[in-house]
Design an enzyme around this catalytic site. Structure first.
Site, short mmCIF file in Angstrom:
data_model
loop_
_atom_site.label_atom_id
_atom_site.label_comp_id
_atom_site.label_asym_id
_atom_site.label_seq_id
_atom_site.Cartn_x
_atom_site.Cartn_y
_atom_site.Cartn_z
NE ARG A 46 29.62 48.63 58.70
CZ ARG A 46 29.58 49.72 57.94
NH1 ARG A 46 28.54 49.95 57.16
NH2 ARG A 46 30.57 50.58 57.94
CE1 TYR A 98 17.68 31.27 73.66
CE2 TYR A 98 17.74 33.57 73.02
CZ TYR A 98 18.38 32.43 73.44
OH TYR A 98 19.73 32.45 73.65
CG ASP A 170 12.95 32.09 66.79
OD1 ASP A 170 13.47 31.14 66.18
OD2 ASP A 170 13.52 32.69 67.74
CE LYS A 195 20.87 28.54 70.02
NZ LYS A 195 19.62 29.24 70.28
#
Ligand SMILES: *Cc1c(COP(=O)(O)O)cnc(C)c1O
Length: 377
Positions: A46, A98, A170, A195
């Protein structure tokens, strides 16, 4: 090193133990300590894992940041980022954002006392007027989804001046291949790695790339604490995808240019929103702040019936959410990405039942156009 070279060679496997050309997948939750008070540099996955570290260094190199952090999805990255803020803080966000980011801001950030207000960030004066003493960040998406509005990133930075307001961009649509927001004054770059970076519609991922060590330290703490990290296998897929980022972006853009130009000439198409068209209002601005226009566009049909017919009748082009992969995808923002946005706000932004969004892939442009032509008949 040019960006297409950097996509392949910017980071080499840190262990150098076998000479493997592909980054090994360190599928290990924990790492043994050589002795008391000693560490190999890895303790628990982690906190850090060598496969994830590889793709994080790669993103930092491509965006020109001091550090990059990999998350299990774009939304995991943005949700972790929002933990920088405290009750009473305000964030200004692009209004044509978005849909998932709007849902996060409206349902979770607001509940936590962080007020997110939406402004048309492509209008610098409107943005400037919305800043208050409580504004802690400006969150920009450019070009926007689905209306392809462009914000002048260095223009925003100039307005913010020396005030302690984070500029967050972004950069999912343009990717570091076409645009580097940190070089234009941004403090944080956000990516949905799902993406273009991954590029094959086979995994979810998210990234935060940071301009300063101070931000890196705060966000490393939050990432390790919240734990929405990218898994070793997904980190491997991202590193693999990024090797062909330059080729895919070039081809998607070349196709998008052809498809947008062709769409304009179709009798049932009313409007085409693609930043690469010279008549797009932000064409010149895009050329100033980016090296390309990307492969995303939207267009309006003459009626909702034709729009639905296109969705039902394309065969090569798949009717699916997501974007930025090798295959061309078509979506219906009104019932998909923007279904959660109240109707008046949606219509104000031009998102009605005639609008279709296209993520142009890397097939032959002729095949994409032939498929659309048949579906429009
Ligand atoms: C998809 C997307 C996101 C969210 O990323 P996920 O990987 O789906 O969580 C954020 N911003 C933009 C612009 C996106 O397209």
């Amino acid at each position: 090193m040019k960006l297409e070279t950097a996509c392949i060679h910017a980071v080499r496997d840190a262990t150098h133990s076998t000479g493997a050309l592909a980054t090994p997948i360190y599928q290990s939750a924990a790492f043994a300590h050589p002795g008391v008070g000693q560490s190999t540099g890895y303790d628990y996955s982690r906190t850090q894992n060598p496969t994830r570290e590889h793709v994080e260094k790669l993103l930092a190199a491509l965006e020109g940041g001091v550090d990059a952090l990999a998350f299990s999805s774009g939304m995991a990255a943005i949700a972790t980022l929002m933990e920088l803020f405290s009750p009473g803080d305000e964030v200004l966000a692009t209004d044509d954002l978005y849909g998932g980011s709007i849902r996060l801001f409206d349902s979770i950030s607001q509940k936590n006392g962080v007020l997110v207000r939406y402004v048309d960030s492509s209008q610098l004066a409107a943005l400037n007027a919305a800043i208050t003493d409580r504004t802690k960040a400006v969150f920009i998406e450019s070009p926007t989804n689905p209306m392809s509005k462009v914000t002048d990133i260095s223009g925003v930075k100039k307005h913010l001046g020396s005030r302690e307001i984070l500029l967050i961009v972004d950069n999912t649509f343009l990717t570091p291949y076409f645009c580097n927001p940190l070089a234009l004054g941004a403090d944080v770059v956000v990516h949905s790695g799902t993406k273009y970076l991954s590029g094959h519609n086979d995994t979810l991922a998210g990234f935060l790339v940071l301009r300063t060590q101070a931000l890196s330290q705060k966000l490393r703490f939050l990432q390790n604490t919240i734990g929405a990290v990218l898994s070793p296998f997904d980190a491997f897929l991202l590193t693999r995808g990024i090797k062909t980022l330059a080729l895919r972006m070039q081809k998607a853009q070349e196709n998008a240019m052809k498809v947008a130009t062709w769409l304009k000439a179709q009798p049932k198409v009313r409007e085409v929103h693609y930043v690469g068209l010279p008549e797009h209002p932000a064409y010149a601005l895009s050329q100033r702040q980016a090296r390309g226009f990307g492969g995303m566009m939207s267009f309006s049909m003459d009626s909702a019936e034709t729009a639905k017919a296109v969705l039902n009748n394309t065969q090569l082009i798949l009717f699916a959410e997501s974007l930025g992969g090798v295959e061309t995808l078509i979506t219906y923002p009104v019932t998909q990405t923007h279904a959660d946005v109240p109707e008046p706000a949606r219509l104000k932004r031009g998102i009605d039942d005639k609008l279709l969004r296209l993520s142009v892939g890397i097939e032959a442009a002729e095949d994409i156009m032939a498929d659309l032509e048949k579906a429009m008949k």
